[in-house]
Design an enzyme around this catalytic site. Sequence first.
Site, mmCIF file in Angstrom:
data_model
loop_
_atom_site.group_PDB
_atom_site.id
_atom_site.type_symbol
_atom_site.label_atom_id
_atom_site.label_comp_id
_atom_site.label_asym_id
_atom_site.label_seq_id
_atom_site.Cartn_x
_atom_site.Cartn_y
_atom_site.Cartn_z
ATOM 1 N N ARG A 1 34.308 52.699 49.081
ATOM 2 C CA ARG A 1 35.065 53.466 48.092
ATOM 3 C C ARG A 1 34.286 54.680 47.601
ATOM 4 O O ARG A 1 34.859 55.741 47.400
ATOM 5 C CB ARG A 1 35.467 52.570 46.920
ATOM 6 C CG ARG A 1 36.624 51.646 47.263
ATOM 7 C CD ARG A 1 37.066 50.784 46.087
ATOM 8 N NE ARG A 1 36.127 49.724 45.819
ATOM 9 C CZ ARG A 1 35.456 49.573 44.690
ATOM 10 N NH1 ARG A 1 35.615 50.433 43.693
ATOM 11 N NH2 ARG A 1 34.622 48.562 44.528
ATOM 12 N N HIS B 1 36.436 40.349 42.033
ATOM 13 C CA HIS B 1 36.260 41.653 42.673
ATOM 14 C C HIS B 1 37.561 42.035 43.387
ATOM 15 O O HIS B 1 38.210 41.184 43.991
ATOM 16 C CB HIS B 1 35.111 41.600 43.670
ATOM 17 C CG HIS B 1 34.594 42.937 44.079
ATOM 18 N ND1 HIS B 1 35.279 43.763 44.950
ATOM 19 C CD2 HIS B 1 33.460 43.615 43.728
ATOM 20 C CE1 HIS B 1 34.588 44.876 45.121
ATOM 21 N NE2 HIS B 1 33.484 44.816 44.386
#
Length: 513
Positions: free
Chosen positions: A272, A249
Amino acid sequence: MAAVFPASHVIVVGGGLAGMVAANQVLECGGRVVILEKSAFCGGNSSKGTAGISGSSTPAQKSARVQDSPDSFIEDTIRAGVTNSEYASVLCMNSGPDLNWLMDKFDLDLSLLSKSDGHSQPRTHRGKERFPGMTITYALTQMVEKIAEVSDRARIITKAEVGRLLVRQGSVIGCEYRKAGKVSKEYGPVILATGGFGADFSSTSLLSRLRPDLLHLPTISVEQNTGDAVKMSEAVGAKTVDLEWVQVHPTGLVDPEQPDAKVKILAAEVLRSAGGILLNAQGERFCNEMGPLDHILSEMWKTPAPLWLCLNAAASREALWHCKLYARRGLMRHYATGRDLAKDMGVPLQRLVDVHEAHAQAAQESTKLRGEASEPPPGPWPGYPSGRSWDEPSGRTGYGKLDFSNALPGSAFVDEPFYVAMVTPVIHYCAGGLQISPRAEVLREDAAVPGLYAAGEVAGGVHGRRCLGGNALLDCVVFGRVAAKSACQYAFGEDDEFRPCPLPASATFLSSR
């Protein structure tokens, strides 16, 4: 057909979300359950889940007028790399009903939607506060604990390290575990829900054997995720699949006080999706923050570190609970102004102004593209997952950004407050594991291993190379329920052979809101 050995209960190995889902489903089916948890407390990696849980055709989507379907969800999941469409079908077709099960039976709030990486629609669900993984896992854990307090229907044994499966004539009939130096045995069908192997960096680990290139990275896995279930299942002839598919990730949070710590915390996807942007050491954007994780990672490897995840005031408000939590832990910092941020980053102020202005202009053009009835001129860059983009930093990589949230004009940057974190790639998810059937049966070369089931990260083949945002928790719920139903059918039989025993009157179990 009932099992060939006396089995009064189902054994669940692992007390994370998959294990707790399986335990609750066994109880709902009328069976008894014992949970063996390696750690001192239940929760596992699931309790650290930050993205949410994905599902299609849910009440939250209907309220938000999101046009989605299980078929669309299946297409997105297969696009991510699933090689067996049966797994994708089970996962996605059950997603809506199983999210309803969580909300109705455990009074969980899953009303907020976000669009996670790789999804074509907003379908990742969470509540108004807290980490969704923690909220869901703890609600199910508390239900099992409550039943254990008032009846003999459930037992939870912590600090129990399962080391061996017990086999008779090719069937798994139980397992052996060690607790406080004493070896004990439990008999019954076994559901493995132990997670992956992303925390074992020893010379004999599965990581060392299969992905030595990742040993230098930190991990977000809890320390008990060492692949024990894979090893003990291989010892009884079980097949594995895709063990080399270990997902990395891009946004593990770096603690400035301990930058080299091997275990890190994952930055929630909502940071995000709310509008957080990624900047390199030169203060420049370099990727599509809403693109697939492998795209973001690929660009991260190419760009100079340190790397920063920056949220302006509007984005911070949308993810305020997470921002404040990370700030309290020293993993995120609040800046009163963009001027302060530029100074701390060592980047010219005007560069950050220009970067934000370009991002805001691309967002504005993208809005025009969607809002006008006539066909406007397409953007100059290839968009992701299709179409054309006006965002140059991501567009020149081939993954042009099309989804923008809370973009900030450059003119507002100087006096804007920010929440900012330093981020780094981390070992996140083991997509490979034990080969299972669509009924969650662990497989040998020629058939299922009688009496052995698996759910969650320990099972391979469900996600392919890349687990989409929110699909990991969904996997735990869907296949946890499937595994429990299969184990109950195997152990207790069907029809007249399976007679659910009622809970004591003092226990309120799985009552609807």
